[in-house]
Design an enzyme around this catalytic site. Structure first.
Site, mmCIF file in Angstrom:
data_model
loop_
_atom_site.group_PDB
_atom_site.id
_atom_site.type_symbol
_atom_site.label_atom_id
_atom_site.label_comp_id
_atom_site.label_asym_id
_atom_site.label_seq_id
_atom_site.Cartn_x
_atom_site.Cartn_y
_atom_site.Cartn_z
ATOM 1 N N LYS A 164 21.720 62.654 42.815
ATOM 2 C CA LYS A 164 21.150 63.003 44.155
ATOM 3 C C LYS A 164 22.174 63.591 44.950
ATOM 4 O O LYS A 164 23.239 63.625 45.014
ATOM 5 C CB LYS A 164 20.053 61.998 44.691
ATOM 6 C CG LYS A 164 19.213 61.410 43.569
ATOM 7 C CD LYS A 164 18.211 60.469 44.488
ATOM 8 C CE LYS A 164 17.133 60.034 43.471
ATOM 9 N NZ LYS A 164 16.356 59.129 44.343
ATOM 10 N N TYR A 221 8.325 65.385 41.526
ATOM 11 C CA TYR A 221 7.801 64.092 42.107
ATOM 12 C C TYR A 221 6.197 64.145 42.561
ATOM 13 O O TYR A 221 5.610 63.399 43.234
ATOM 14 C CB TYR A 221 8.499 63.926 43.343
ATOM 15 C CG TYR A 221 9.938 63.620 43.255
ATOM 16 C CD1 TYR A 221 10.184 62.211 42.896
ATOM 17 C CD2 TYR A 221 11.029 64.266 43.570
ATOM 18 C CE1 TYR A 221 11.615 61.939 42.396
ATOM 19 C CE2 TYR A 221 12.319 64.190 43.245
ATOM 20 C CZ TYR A 221 12.664 62.883 42.685
ATOM 21 O OH TYR A 221 13.803 62.252 42.709
ATOM 22 N N PHE A 267 5.835 59.250 51.884
ATOM 23 C CA PHE A 267 7.308 59.615 51.812
ATOM 24 C C PHE A 267 7.388 60.949 50.907
ATOM 25 O O PHE A 267 8.613 61.448 50.903
ATOM 26 C CB PHE A 267 8.082 58.721 51.455
ATOM 27 C CG PHE A 267 7.902 58.167 49.743
ATOM 28 C CD1 PHE A 267 8.337 58.688 48.669
ATOM 29 C CD2 PHE A 267 6.853 56.923 49.543
ATOM 30 C CE1 PHE A 267 7.907 58.403 47.416
ATOM 31 C CE2 PHE A 267 6.653 56.385 48.515
ATOM 32 C CZ PHE A 267 7.260 57.247 47.101
ATOM 33 N N ASN A 307 19.678 57.017 47.487
ATOM 34 C CA ASN A 307 20.186 55.808 46.521
ATOM 35 C C ASN A 307 20.763 56.279 45.311
ATOM 36 O O ASN A 307 20.897 55.926 44.231
ATOM 37 C CB ASN A 307 18.765 55.080 46.276
ATOM 38 C CG ASN A 307 17.769 55.744 45.583
ATOM 39 O OD1 ASN A 307 17.976 57.021 44.891
ATOM 40 N ND2 ASN A 307 16.393 55.395 45.224
ATOM 41 N N HIS A 312 18.557 58.962 40.190
ATOM 42 C CA HIS A 312 17.091 58.818 39.400
ATOM 43 C C HIS A 312 17.215 58.629 37.910
ATOM 44 O O HIS A 312 18.233 59.258 37.439
ATOM 45 C CB HIS A 312 16.295 60.141 39.792
ATOM 46 C CG HIS A 312 15.178 60.019 38.806
ATOM 47 N ND1 HIS A 312 13.959 59.578 39.249
ATOM 48 C CD2 HIS A 312 15.035 60.840 37.438
ATOM 49 C CE1 HIS A 312 13.253 59.838 38.234
ATOM 50 N NE2 HIS A 312 13.640 60.522 37.270
ATOM 51 N N GLU A 367 10.579 65.162 31.658
ATOM 52 C CA GLU A 367 11.592 65.582 32.929
ATOM 53 C C GLU A 367 12.731 66.246 32.338
ATOM 54 O O GLU A 367 13.160 67.278 32.859
ATOM 55 C CB GLU A 367 12.256 63.905 33.416
ATOM 56 C CG GLU A 367 11.166 63.341 34.420
ATOM 57 C CD GLU A 367 11.341 62.230 34.831
ATOM 58 O OE1 GLU A 367 10.829 61.619 35.810
ATOM 59 O OE2 GLU A 367 12.663 61.487 34.403
#
Length: 140
Positions: free
Chosen positions: A11, A51, A59, A114, A117, A128
């Site tokens: 990320k 997403y 969020f 974080n 993914h 994906e």
């Protein structure tokens, strides 16, 4: 256990800190092979599509903004039980709860930032992977 493929994103918080190599080292140390990798700047449409499962969550907008805020590294990982193995290597979403030595324990800044993914199942991984890679870009 069968050889599988899973999808990974390094990320924006991690790419901004030049951690691609450090994350890749942890992936490879776990016995997973990186069979496709590229650095991209996700478009808003790509992030919203990726997403979409979270669209109704509070969020969602913040997540999309974060994912388009800088470059990401998208990857296809391969190995025995790759989905479960990569989820173990990533660690818990909350880095405070992640096991020692996991990507998130070592590199994540927060639950939002974080660092990585990973797909949650082989069928999710296939969807994906197809969003970011064509078959000839995956070299096992």
């Amino acid at each position: 256990m069968a050889v599988e493929r899973t999808f990974s994103i390094i990320k924006p918080d991690a790419t901004a800190r030049n951690l691609t190599g450090a994350v890749n080292a942890l992936i490879e140390k776990a016995g997973l092979r990186i069979v496709a990798q590229k650095r991209v700047r996700m478009t808003r449409d790509q992030a919203e599509t990726f997403y979409a499962v979270h669209r109704e969550r509070p969020f969602f907008g913040e997540l999309v903004e974060f994912m388009i805020s800088g470059p990401v590294v998208v990857q296809v990982l391969e190995g025995e039980g790759a989905v479960a193995k990569y989820r173990e290597v990533m660690g818990a979403t909350d880095p405070a709860k992640a096991a020692d030595g996991t990507i998130r324990k070592v590199h994540a800044r927060s639950m939002g930032e974080n660092s990585v993914h990973g797909s949650d199942a082989t069928d999710t991984a296939a969807v994906e992977i197809a969003q970011f890679f064509s078959a000839n870009e995956i070299v096992g």
